[in-house]
Design a protein around this motif. Structure first.
Motif, PDB file in Angstrom:
ATOM      1  N   TYR A  42       0.829  -1.208   0.000  1.00  0.00           N
ATOM      2  CA  TYR A  42       0.000   0.000   0.000  1.00  0.00           C
ATOM      3  C   TYR A  42       0.859   1.251   0.000  1.00  0.00           C
ATOM      4  O   TYR A  42       0.545   2.229  -0.670  1.00  0.00           O
ATOM      5  N   TRP A  43       1.942   1.221   0.740  1.00  0.00           N
ATOM      6  CA  TRP A  43       2.846   2.369   0.801  1.00  0.00           C
ATOM      7  C   TRP A  43       3.492   2.632  -0.562  1.00  0.00           C
ATOM      8  O   TRP A  43       3.640   3.774  -0.986  1.00  0.00           O
ATOM      9  N   VAL A  44       3.864   1.556  -1.269  1.00  0.00           N
ATOM     10  CA  VAL A  44       4.513   1.705  -2.568  1.00  0.00           C
ATOM     11  C   VAL A  44       3.517   2.169  -3.629  1.00  0.00           C
ATOM     12  O   VAL A  44       3.842   3.021  -4.467  1.00  0.00           O
ATOM     13  N   LEU A  45       2.307   1.630  -3.608  1.00  0.00           N
ATOM     14  CA  LEU A  45       1.354   1.902  -4.676  1.00  0.00           C
ATOM     15  C   LEU A  45       0.472   3.126  -4.444  1.00  0.00           C
ATOM     16  O   LEU A  45      -0.177   3.581  -5.389  1.00  0.00           O
ATOM     17  N   SER A  46       0.426   3.655  -3.245  1.00  0.00           N
ATOM     18  CA  SER A  46      -0.464   4.794  -3.012  1.00  0.00           C
ATOM     19  C   SER A  46       0.338   5.997  -2.543  1.00  0.00           C
ATOM     20  O   SER A  46       1.486   5.896  -2.128  1.00  0.00           O
ATOM     21  N   GLU A  47      -0.306   7.118  -2.603  1.00  0.00           N
ATOM     22  CA  GLU A  47       0.305   8.369  -2.149  1.00  0.00           C
ATOM     23  C   GLU A  47      -0.274   8.815  -0.818  1.00  0.00           C
ATOM     24  O   GLU A  47       0.005   9.917  -0.359  1.00  0.00           O
ATOM     25  N   GLU A  48      -1.086   7.980  -0.208  1.00  0.00           N
ATOM     26  CA  GLU A  48      -1.809   8.370   0.989  1.00  0.00           C
ATOM     27  C   GLU A  48      -1.200   7.681   2.213  1.00  0.00           C
ATOM     28  O   GLU A  48      -1.147   6.459   2.286  1.00  0.00           O
ATOM     29  N   PRO A  49      -0.701   8.444   3.186  1.00  0.00           N
ATOM     30  CA  PRO A  49       0.005   7.821   4.310  1.00  0.00           C
ATOM     31  C   PRO A  49      -0.909   7.246   5.399  1.00  0.00           C
ATOM     32  O   PRO A  49      -0.472   6.413   6.181  1.00  0.00           O
ATOM     33  N   VAL A  50      -2.169   7.676   5.462  1.00  0.00           N
ATOM     34  CA  VAL A  50      -3.030   7.258   6.560  1.00  0.00           C
ATOM     35  C   VAL A  50      -3.321   5.757   6.481  1.00  0.00           C
ATOM     36  O   VAL A  50      -3.307   5.052   7.494  1.00  0.00           O
ATOM     37  N   GLY A  51      -3.580   5.248   5.295  1.00  0.00           N
ATOM     38  CA  GLY A  51      -3.834   3.818   5.142  1.00  0.00           C
ATOM     39  C   GLY A  51      -2.609   2.979   5.472  1.00  0.00           C
ATOM     40  O   GLY A  51      -2.718   1.901   6.053  1.00  0.00           O
ATOM     41  N   THR A  52      -1.439   3.492   5.119  1.00  0.00           N
ATOM     42  CA  THR A  52      -0.205   2.779   5.453  1.00  0.00           C
ATOM     43  C   THR A  52      -0.016   2.704   6.962  1.00  0.00           C
ATOM     44  O   THR A  52       0.341   1.649   7.498  1.00  0.00           O
ATOM     45  N   VAL A  53      -0.269   3.806   7.638  1.00  0.00           N
ATOM     46  CA  VAL A  53      -0.138   3.813   9.098  1.00  0.00           C
ATOM     47  C   VAL A  53      -1.177   2.886   9.729  1.00  0.00           C
ATOM     48  O   VAL A  53      -0.867   2.123  10.662  1.00  0.00           O
ATOM     49  N   ALA A  54      -2.404   2.902   9.221  1.00  0.00           N
ATOM     50  CA  ALA A  54      -3.447   2.028   9.763  1.00  0.00           C
ATOM     51  C   ALA A  54      -3.092   0.563   9.564  1.00  0.00           C
ATOM     52  O   ALA A  54      -3.261  -0.264  10.481  1.00  0.00           O
ATOM     53  N   LEU A  55      -2.591   0.203   8.397  1.00  0.00           N
ATOM     54  CA  LEU A  55      -2.180  -1.185   8.162  1.00  0.00           C
ATOM     55  C   LEU A  55      -0.973  -1.556   9.025  1.00  0.00           C
ATOM     56  O   LEU A  55      -0.865  -2.680   9.509  1.00  0.00           O
ATOM     57  N   GLY A  56      -0.069  -0.600   9.228  1.00  0.00           N
ATOM     58  CA  GLY A  56       1.068  -0.860  10.112  1.00  0.00           C
ATOM     59  C   GLY A  56       0.640  -1.092  11.549  1.00  0.00           C
ATOM     60  O   GLY A  56       1.142  -2.002  12.223  1.00  0.00           O
ATOM     61  N   PHE A  57      -0.294  -0.280  12.025  1.00  0.00           N
ATOM     62  CA  PHE A  57      -0.823  -0.482  13.381  1.00  0.00           C
ATOM     63  C   PHE A  57      -1.577  -1.805  13.492  1.00  0.00           C
ATOM     64  O   PHE A  57      -1.494  -2.482  14.512  1.00  0.00           O
ATOM     65  N   THR A  58      -2.310  -2.165  12.445  1.00  0.00           N
ATOM     66  CA  THR A  58      -3.015  -3.447  12.449  1.00  0.00           C
ATOM     67  C   THR A  58      -2.022  -4.606  12.525  1.00  0.00           C
ATOM     68  O   THR A  58      -2.235  -5.574  13.257  1.00  0.00           O
ATOM     69  N   ALA A  59      -0.931  -4.494  11.788  1.00  0.00           N
ATOM     70  CA  ALA A  59       0.114  -5.524  11.858  1.00  0.00           C
ATOM     71  C   ALA A  59       0.728  -5.577  13.258  1.00  0.00           C
ATOM     72  O   ALA A  59       0.977  -6.658  13.795  1.00  0.00           O
ATOM     73  N   GLY A  60       0.949  -4.413  13.847  1.00  0.00           N
ATOM     74  CA  GLY A  60       1.508  -4.379  15.201  1.00  0.00           C
ATOM     75  C   GLY A  60       0.576  -5.010  16.223  1.00  0.00           C
ATOM     76  O   GLY A  60       1.011  -5.752  17.109  1.00  0.00           O
ATOM     77  N   LEU A  61      -0.720  -4.721  16.126  1.00  0.00           N
ATOM     78  CA  LEU A  61      -1.680  -5.325  17.052  1.00  0.00           C
ATOM     79  C   LEU A  61      -1.774  -6.828  16.851  1.00  0.00           C
ATOM     80  O   LEU A  61      -1.888  -7.590  17.823  1.00  0.00           O
ATOM     81  N   ALA A  62      -1.740  -7.279  15.594  1.00  0.00           N
ATOM     82  CA  ALA A  62      -1.756  -8.717  15.339  1.00  0.00           C
ATOM     83  C   ALA A  62      -0.511  -9.387  15.925  1.00  0.00           C
ATOM     84  O   ALA A  62      -0.582 -10.491  16.472  1.00  0.00           O
ATOM     85  N   PHE A  63       0.629  -8.696  15.838  1.00  0.00           N
ATOM     86  CA  PHE A  63       1.848  -9.235  16.440  1.00  0.00           C
ATOM     87  C   PHE A  63       1.718  -9.342  17.953  1.00  0.00           C
ATOM     88  O   PHE A  63       2.101 -10.359  18.548  1.00  0.00           O
ATOM     89  N   LEU A  64       1.185  -8.295  18.593  1.00  0.00           N
ATOM     90  CA  LEU A  64       1.047  -8.318  20.047  1.00  0.00           C
ATOM     91  C   LEU A  64       0.148  -9.470  20.508  1.00  0.00           C
ATOM     92  O   LEU A  64       0.494 -10.206  21.438  1.00  0.00           O
ATOM     93  N   VAL A  65      -0.995  -9.629  19.876  1.00  0.00           N
ATOM     94  CA  VAL A  65      -1.922 -10.686  20.279  1.00  0.00           C
ATOM     95  C   VAL A  65      -1.326 -12.052  19.977  1.00  0.00           C
ATOM     96  O   VAL A  65      -1.400 -12.978  20.801  1.00  0.00           O
ATOM     97  N   GLY A  66      -0.720 -12.214  18.799  1.00  0.00           N
ATOM     98  CA  GLY A  66      -0.113 -13.496  18.451  1.00  0.00           C
ATOM     99  C   GLY A  66       1.026 -13.870  19.379  1.00  0.00           C
ATOM    100  O   GLY A  66       1.140 -15.023  19.808  1.00  0.00           O
ATOM    101  N   TYR A  67       1.870 -12.909  19.722  1.00  0.00           N
ATOM    102  CA  TYR A  67       2.972 -13.182  20.644  1.00  0.00           C
ATOM    103  C   TYR A  67       2.444 -13.582  22.018  1.00  0.00           C
ATOM    104  O   TYR A  67       2.935 -14.520  22.627  1.00  0.00           O
ATOM    105  N   TYR A  68       1.433 -12.858  22.500  1.00  0.00           N
ATOM    106  CA  TYR A  68       0.865 -13.185  23.807  1.00  0.00           C
ATOM    107  C   TYR A  68       0.278 -14.601  23.810  1.00  0.00           C
ATOM    108  O   TYR A  68       0.494 -15.366  24.748  1.00  0.00           O
TER     109      TYR A  68
END
Length: 131
Positions: A22-48
């Motif tokens: 999304y970061w490479v193909l789009s010019e909009e940073p909000v979606g990239t940040v949202a997907l990054g936060f979603t990945a971070g939350l998935a990591f936290l729950v999966g690690y726990y």
């Protein structure tokens, strides 16, 4: 818990890859940040879940040869007829509407919501045991 942990770990890799694409193909940073936060939350729950799965006994859901009877037993206590969710929902709606219409309504909703949460949590509390 291992199945759930690996599912969230796979979600971490998927959302990380999606964020990079999304970061490479789009010019909009909000979606990239949202997907990054979603990945971070998935990591936290999966690690726990994976961390906790190593420290507890295997559940029937994690065993390949488990029988239905292995999952029998008490799962916990659930209130059969509690009235406290009704005022809690009312005061939560009042608090959220108070953000729109006026802070006085928000304060009434917040105080009533706090009292409703206390009532819900301590509904079956009968004091400290005397033994």
């Amino acid at each position: 818990m291992k199945v759930e942990g690996w599912l969230f770990a796979a979600g971490f890799f998927f959302f990380s890859l999606a964020a990079v694409i999304y970061w490479v193909l789009s010019e909009e940073p909000v979606g990239t940040v949202a997907l990054g936060f979603t990945a971070g939350l998935a990591f936290l729950v999966g690690y726990y879940l994976l961390f906790t799965a190593r420290r507890i006994d295997r559940r029937p859901e994690d065993m390949v040869d488990a029988e239905i009877a292995d999952g029998a037993g008490e799962l916990g206590f659930y209130s059969p007829h509690s009235w406290w969710p009704l005022p809690l929902a009312f005061f939560a709606a009042m608090a959220f509407l108070g953000i729109i219409f006026g802070w006085w309504l928000f304060i009434i909703g917040a105080i009533g919501g706090a009292l409703s949460v206390i009532g819900l949590v301590f509904e079956y509390y009968r004091g400290e045991p005397a033994h």
